[in-house]
Design an enzyme around this catalytic site. Structure first.
Site, PDB file in Angstrom:
ATOM      1  N   HIS A   1      -6.311   5.743   3.736  1.00  0.00           N
ATOM      2  CA  HIS A   1      -7.473   5.221   3.178  1.00  0.00           C
ATOM      3  C   HIS A   1      -7.763   3.753   3.616  1.00  0.00           C
ATOM      4  CE1 HIS A   1      -7.128   8.804   1.016  1.00  0.00           C
ATOM      5  NE2 HIS A   1      -8.562   8.635   0.470  1.00  0.00           N
ATOM      6  N   SER A   2      -6.477   3.191   3.868  1.00  0.00           N
ATOM      7  CA  SER A   2      -6.845   1.680   4.151  1.00  0.00           C
ATOM      8  C   SER A   2      -6.380   1.130   5.569  1.00  0.00           C
ATOM      9  CB  SER A   2      -6.135   0.833   2.896  1.00  0.00           C
ATOM     10  OG  SER A   2      -5.897  -0.506   3.343  1.00  0.00           O
TER      11      SER A   2
END
Length: 130
Positions: free
Chosen positions: A12-13
């Site tokens: 997600h990052s």
């Protein structure tokens, strides 16, 4: 020696994926094709279909690709990409993100085949820390 299995880190990052990449590059080998797909197309937290597809293509050197997602929608996005672009030599692995990546890269650096790299990543789940 044949081409090594490629590894794709899906998170997600973007920062998390890039940080893990730095770690496994130092632990593993610079011979393993690594690619990351972190965050959305515009740099926010999330997962990008296009980034995952591009990362798989980038990591592919002909020996197969292991895709390691971190959690939640990164798993769903990676699965959707693989359903839309089915290949027998690209495998999503249910493994701990950090430990699985380390195991996969070290194993791929040894010249192991796709199934052996997949197994190493999965078995990282069973390694006790204490």
């Amino acid at each position: 020696m044949s081409n090594p299995v490629g590894i794709v880190l899906v998170s997600h990052s973007a920062e998390l994926a890039a940080g893990l990449r730095l770690l496994v590059e130092q632990i593993g080998s610079d011979t393993v094709p690594l690619a990351t797909a972190g965050g959305t197309d515009d740099g926010r937290i999330g997962t990008s279909y296009d980034l995952v597809l591009t990362a798989i293509q980038h990591a592919d050197r002909g020996a197969g690709v292991v895709v390691l997602p971190d959690l939640g929608s990164s798993v769903l996005t990676a699965r959707t990409v693989m359903e839309d672009h089915p290949r027998t030599d690209v495998t999503i692995v249910d493994a701990p993100f950090v430990e699985g990546a380390v195991a996969a890269v070290v194993t791929a650096a040894s010249g192991a085949d796709l199934q052996t790299v997949v197994t190493a990543a999965k078995e990282a789940r069973n390694v006790l820390k204490l």
